[in-house]
Design a protein around this motif. Structure first.
Motif, short mmCIF file in Angstrom:
data_model
loop_
_atom_site.label_atom_id
_atom_site.label_comp_id
_atom_site.label_asym_id
_atom_site.label_seq_id
_atom_site.Cartn_x
_atom_site.Cartn_y
_atom_site.Cartn_z
N LYS A 75 0.83 -1.21 0.00
CA LYS A 75 0.00 0.00 0.00
C LYS A 75 0.86 1.25 0.00
O LYS A 75 2.07 1.18 0.24
CB LYS A 75 -0.94 0.02 1.20
N ASN A 76 0.23 2.36 -0.26
CA ASN A 76 0.91 3.65 -0.15
C ASN A 76 1.41 3.81 1.28
O ASN A 76 0.70 3.49 2.23
CB ASN A 76 -0.05 4.80 -0.49
N TYR A 77 2.61 4.31 1.42
CA TYR A 77 3.20 4.47 2.74
C TYR A 77 2.34 5.37 3.63
O TYR A 77 2.21 5.14 4.83
CB TYR A 77 4.62 5.03 2.61
N SER A 78 1.71 6.36 3.03
CA SER A 78 0.87 7.28 3.80
C SER A 78 -0.36 6.59 4.40
O SER A 78 -0.98 7.12 5.31
CB SER A 78 0.43 8.45 2.92
N GLU A 79 -0.70 5.40 3.91
CA GLU A 79 -1.86 4.65 4.40
C GLU A 79 -1.46 3.44 5.23
O GLU A 79 -2.28 2.58 5.53
CB GLU A 79 -2.71 4.19 3.22
N ALA A 80 -0.19 3.35 5.61
CA ALA A 80 0.34 2.14 6.24
C ALA A 80 0.56 2.26 7.74
O ALA A 80 1.24 1.42 8.33
CB ALA A 80 1.65 1.77 5.56
N LYS A 81 -0.02 3.25 8.38
CA LYS A 81 0.22 3.48 9.81
C LYS A 81 -0.06 2.23 10.66
O LYS A 81 0.77 1.84 11.48
CB LYS A 81 -0.63 4.65 10.30
N ASN A 82 -1.20 1.59 10.47
CA ASN A 82 -1.54 0.40 11.26
C ASN A 82 -0.60 -0.77 10.96
O ASN A 82 -0.20 -1.49 11.87
CB ASN A 82 -2.99 -0.01 11.03
N ASP A 83 -0.25 -0.94 9.70
CA ASP A 83 0.69 -2.00 9.32
C ASP A 83 2.04 -1.78 9.99
O ASP A 83 2.64 -2.73 10.51
CB ASP A 83 0.88 -2.03 7.81
N LEU A 84 2.52 -0.56 9.95
CA LEU A 84 3.83 -0.26 10.54
C LEU A 84 3.83 -0.53 12.03
O LEU A 84 4.82 -1.02 12.58
CB LEU A 84 4.21 1.19 10.25
N LYS A 85 2.72 -0.24 12.69
CA LYS A 85 2.60 -0.50 14.12
C LYS A 85 2.68 -2.00 14.39
O LYS A 85 3.37 -2.46 15.29
CB LYS A 85 1.27 0.06 14.63
N LYS A 86 1.98 -2.80 13.57
CA LYS A 86 1.99 -4.26 13.74
C LYS A 86 3.34 -4.88 13.40
O LYS A 86 3.76 -5.84 14.03
CB LYS A 86 0.91 -4.89 12.85
N LEU A 87 4.02 -4.33 12.41
CA LEU A 87 5.32 -4.87 12.01
C LEU A 87 6.39 -4.63 13.06
O LEU A 87 7.35 -5.38 13.17
CB LEU A 87 5.76 -4.25 10.68
N GLY A 88 6.25 -3.56 13.83
CA GLY A 88 7.23 -3.27 14.88
C GLY A 88 8.48 -2.61 14.34
O GLY A 88 8.48 -2.02 13.26
N LYS A 89 9.54 -2.76 15.08
CA LYS A 89 10.79 -2.08 14.75
C LYS A 89 11.38 -2.61 13.43
O LYS A 89 11.50 -3.80 13.22
CB LYS A 89 11.80 -2.27 15.88
#
Length: 78
Positions: A59-73
């Motif tokens: 997805k567009n990085y600007s729409e990936a906030k929840n994914d980034l949170k789940k993926l972690g560091k």
């Protein structure tokens, strides 16, 4: 084949630039655009190449906030 400059990654070994193969056909065309910033969920093909496709979570990085949170560091290339 799309070429990406890698900023962060979570799995595997990657270089500063990667190529990801997208399988397109008459019904599906990759929606990525030159200059875009994306969270790419590519998968290894066992032969050293990466691919992605229609059912991907990319997805567009600007729409990936929840994914980034789940993926972690992430790991950052230097």
């Amino acid at each position: 084949i799309f070429k990406f400059k890698v900023e962060k990654y979570w799995k595997g070994k990657v270089g500063k630039n990667i190529e990801v193969r997208y399988y397109e056909n008459m019904r599906y065309q990759a929606w990525l655009q030159v200059g875009g910033r994306y969270l790419v969920y590519a998968r290894g093909n066992g032969n050293g190449t990466l691919s992605d496709g229609r059912c991907s979570l990319t997805k567009n990085y600007s729409e990936a906030k929840n994914d980034l949170k789940k993926l972690g560091k992430s790991k950052i290339l230097r």
